[in-house]
Design a protein around this motif. Structure first.
Motif, short mmCIF file in Angstrom:
data_model
loop_
_atom_site.label_atom_id
_atom_site.label_comp_id
_atom_site.label_asym_id
_atom_site.label_seq_id
_atom_site.Cartn_x
_atom_site.Cartn_y
_atom_site.Cartn_z
N GLY A 1 0.81 -1.21 0.00
CA GLY A 1 0.00 0.00 0.00
C GLY A 1 0.84 1.26 0.00
N GLY A 2 2.07 1.17 -0.51
CA GLY A 2 2.93 2.34 -0.61
C GLY A 2 3.86 2.51 0.56
N ALA A 3 3.52 1.89 1.70
CA ALA A 3 4.39 2.04 2.87
C ALA A 3 5.38 0.89 2.92
CB ALA A 3 3.55 2.07 4.14
N GLU B 1 5.55 5.98 -2.08
CA GLU B 1 4.89 5.15 -3.07
C GLU B 1 3.44 5.03 -2.67
OE1 GLU B 1 7.21 1.52 -4.26
OE2 GLU B 1 5.27 0.58 -3.95
N ALA B 2 2.55 5.00 -3.63
CA ALA B 2 1.13 4.88 -3.30
C ALA B 2 0.40 4.18 -4.43
CB ALA B 2 0.52 6.26 -3.06
N TYR B 3 -0.75 3.65 -4.09
CA TYR B 3 -1.58 3.01 -5.11
C TYR B 3 -2.83 3.81 -5.28
CZ TYR B 3 1.78 -0.62 -5.09
OH TYR B 3 2.96 -1.29 -5.22
N ILE C 1 1.94 4.74 -7.95
CA ILE C 1 2.47 6.10 -8.08
C ILE C 1 3.69 6.21 -7.18
CG2 ILE C 1 2.00 8.54 -7.65
CD1 ILE C 1 -0.98 7.77 -8.17
N GLU C 2 4.74 6.80 -7.72
CA GLU C 2 5.97 6.95 -6.95
C GLU C 2 6.38 8.42 -7.06
OE1 GLU C 2 9.86 4.29 -7.33
OE2 GLU C 2 9.77 5.86 -8.84
N GLY D 1 4.33 4.35 -14.69
CA GLY D 1 5.33 4.25 -15.75
C GLY D 1 5.52 5.52 -16.55
N ASN D 2 4.62 6.49 -16.38
CA ASN D 2 4.79 7.80 -17.01
C ASN D 2 5.46 8.72 -16.00
OD1 ASN D 2 2.36 6.43 -18.28
ND2 ASN D 2 2.73 8.10 -19.71
#
Lengths: 120, 344, 178
Positions: A40-42, B24-26, B32-33, B197-198
């Motif tokens: 979840g990004g973490a 980082e996130a979804y 998304i980074e 990826g963009n």
């Protein structure tokens, strides 16, 4: 008796060359040593690639199973429908990563890499 | 003494400059980074949090098949032959997409949502499907295009009921621009945003060196090349490895050719590096028509759409680069054959 | 087979035995010093005891060097309580492979190759044997490769320095007849 004899210089040179070769072969070829596992990004955990292990990471759809073996890592199984991250197979070099969607689990081999982010 | 010298040596190799803040996130149906350099962690966290919240809201509005999204409401209205309300920012995105559609001679169109759905790509799980030939022919024959869509006074209407918006080919690029603007407004001077990826670059890294982006190898688990991005430049790739399914031994890519409705994966990948105003959207949208145009026509189309730096990898794994891109790319895994695209 | 209680067992220590014993004692002390020094990486040590092995080799011959080297491994393990632990076996593997390389190396021309050469060869033999055993038994993964350069670098430095120290000591200890 002289402290250093001609042959000593040759042996030292040979030893130094061996040293350089070993540094090149072991440190510049495959610099990945740790694997960061994110959920979840973490950051879920940063694990060593030196110990063979299996990690179960709980995500919204279920457990993603990450496997570390012989300095490599891969997603062994994941509940996400498309299975691309499983299909990616083993990751070996620093900077490589696998992203499991939509279970939101990702693994990245950490280490010196030639870029800051990857366009894919 | 010796132990000390060795310790110093090991430490030297281990320590580097301060690590940039990375989150980082979804969201947006992808990963998304966001990397922020040269800012206090608290400030970076706050700015990135605002960006991610905006992207989350944007994703809900632009979703192609989830009920409740602005796009689904508009498409439902189109099917009934009615106009629908449209927000100002979405109207602007549609206008810009229409310009790219026109410049690409219809090699790219965000109005073919129904074709995409017919191929089964409007689902979280891509089951191997083969659309009925008659249904496919009817949809292709109807030629749904953004040029059939008009916006007036906050309302959007389509002259054809077959038109269904699917902004999957422009949304990520558009989102890059919004993320860039938001970060800059929040006082961030150095950042790199990667949405599925963009990638877009904001400024340079804190040490003054440019942000460097890897370009994924279409057949390997690693980058095939890297390129340095100047402030505001964005890069995007369309590849046959991204979203696909296999049916009867053929690979069907999520890239649907608006001209014939086919999903045959002609190229392995098409990469676009865009600069200047609107770079984010271009880096995403322009890679799609170039993917269908192929090595013969790509350079001419790229120029019409205001893009100079392009890289194609054809079905045989051979690379085709524009001369300007050839000058700035650094190969990591160089393809056996590298062609230079002729200047149109 | 039966020994009468009145028979007395006597051990006769020849001069050579005394010399081996005193060198071994010195080597054990140096091994303890080695173990006590802080190290950046487990296994990276100055290897001071190897100087004594070299002295034995030059002044008493190869057989004496084998004795001194192995007695040092055993004695240090007993004193540190590490007998039969992985550390002991690593030490033993290092000593054995180092001796295996020294056997042919000690026949090299003394005029051309001095203690520095032998010390370097012994040092590389040492880390070679230790790493091999570690890879095969303790850490059966190629991850160990990451540490190889550090060990090689350490062997280069310690091998050279110990060789120079041995050469200086040999100069002060002229070869005697026994």
């Amino acid at each position: 008796m002289r402290l250093i004899r001609p042959g000593d210089v040759a042996v030292f040179t040979l030893a130094a060359l061996t040293c350089g070769l070993v540094v090149w072969a072991c440190w510049t070829q495959s610099p990945a040593r740790t694997l960061s596992i994110r959920q979840g990004g973490a950051l879920w955990r940063e694990v060593s690639l030196l110990h063979n292990a299996r990690y179960h990471v709980a995500g919204p759809l279920g457990d993603t199973v990450v496997r570390v073996e012989d300095g490599r890592a891969r997603i062994e199984s994941d509940p996400s429908p498309r299975q691309y991250c499983v299909g990616q197979g083993w990751l070996e070099h620093a900077g490589q990563s696998a992203i499991c969607l939509p279970n939101a689990t990702s693994i990245t081999l950490e280490g010196a890499r030639a870029y800051d982010s990857l366009s894919f | 003494m010796r132990a000390l010298a060795l310790a110093a040596l090991l430490l030297l190799s281990a320590c580097g400059a301060r690590e940039p803040y990375r989150q980082e996130a979804y969201a947006f149906g992808t990963r998304i980074e966001v990397t922020v350099d040269g800012a206090a962690e608290a400030d970076a966290r706050r700015a990135v949090g605002a960006v991610l919240a905006d992207l989350d809201a944007l994703h809900k509005r632009l979703h192609a098949w989830q009920p409740g999204s602005e796009i689904v409401a508009i498409n439902d209205a189109f099917a009934r032959g009615e106009p629908a309300p449209v927000s100002a920012d979405l109207a602007d995105l549609i206008a810009r997409s229409r310009a790219i559609e026109a410049a690409s001679d219809g090699l790219f169109s965000p109005a073919i949502g129904r074709l995409v759905r017919l191929w089964g790509f409007h689902a979280d799980n891509y089951a191997p499907v083969t659309p009925g030939a008659a249904e496919l022919a009817a949809l292709v024959g109807a030629k749904p295009r953004l040029s059939d869509v008009s916006v007036q006074g906050g309302r959007i209407a389509s002259s054809k009921p077959e038109v269904a918006l699917d902004l999957g080919g422009v949304a990520k690029g558009w989102a890059l621009e919004r993320a860039y603007a938001r970060l800059k407004a929040a006082g961030v001077r150095s950042a790199l945003v990667n949405i599925g990826g963009n990638v877009i670059a904001l400024g340079q890294k804190a040490d003054g060196s440019p942000w460097t982006v890897g370009i994924r190898h279409p057949r390997r688990n690693e980058a095939m090349a890297s390129v340095e991005l100047a402030d505001g430049e964005a890069i995007g790739t369309s590849g046959d490895y991204q979203r696909y399914f296999e049916a009867g031994g053929t690979r069907h890519c999520h890239l649907v050719d608006p001209r014939d409705g086919n999903t045959g994966c002609a190229l392995q990948a098409a990469t676009v590096l865009a600069s200047g105003a609107g770079a984010g959207l271009k880096s995403d949208a322009v890679s799609k028509p170039l993917y269908f145009a192929g090595p013969k026509q790509a350079a001419a189309y790229a120029r019409r759409m205001g893009v100079r730096d392009i890289l194609l990898v054809d079905g045989a794994g051979e690379a085709w680069l524009s001369p300007s891109f050839a000058r700035r790319i650094h190969w990591l895994v160089k393809p056996a054959v590298v062609h230079t695209l002729e200047q149109p | 087979m039966t020994a009468s209680a009145s028979e007395r067992l006597t051990l006769v220590a020849r001069p050579l035995d005394r010399q081996v014993a005193s060198l071994s004692a010195l080597a054990i002390v140096l091994a303890l010093v080695d173990a006590a020094l802080p190290t950046p990486l487990p296994g990276v040590k100055p290897g001071l005891a190897n100087i004594v092995t070299l002295l034995a080799l030059y002044r008493l011959g190869f057989a004496a060097a084998v004795w001194v080297s192995l007695l040092r491994v055993l004695g240090a393990a007993l004193l540190m309580g590490s007998m039969l632990t992985p550390g002991f076996f690593l030490s033993l593997a290092g000593a054995l492979s180092s001796l295996m390389l020294l056997a042919p190396a000690s026949r090299l021309s003394r005029r051309l190759f001095g203690p520095v050469s032998l010390s370097l060869i012994a040092a590389y033999g040492h880390i070679g044997g230790q790493l091999l055993l570690a890879r095969l038994w303790l850490i059966p993964s190629d991850g160990i490769l990451y540490f190889v350069p550090a060990f090689a670098l350490a062997a280069l430095i310690t091998g050279t320095v110990n060789g120079l120290l041995a050469a200086r000591l040999l100069r002060r200890w002229p070869s005697s007849k026994h």
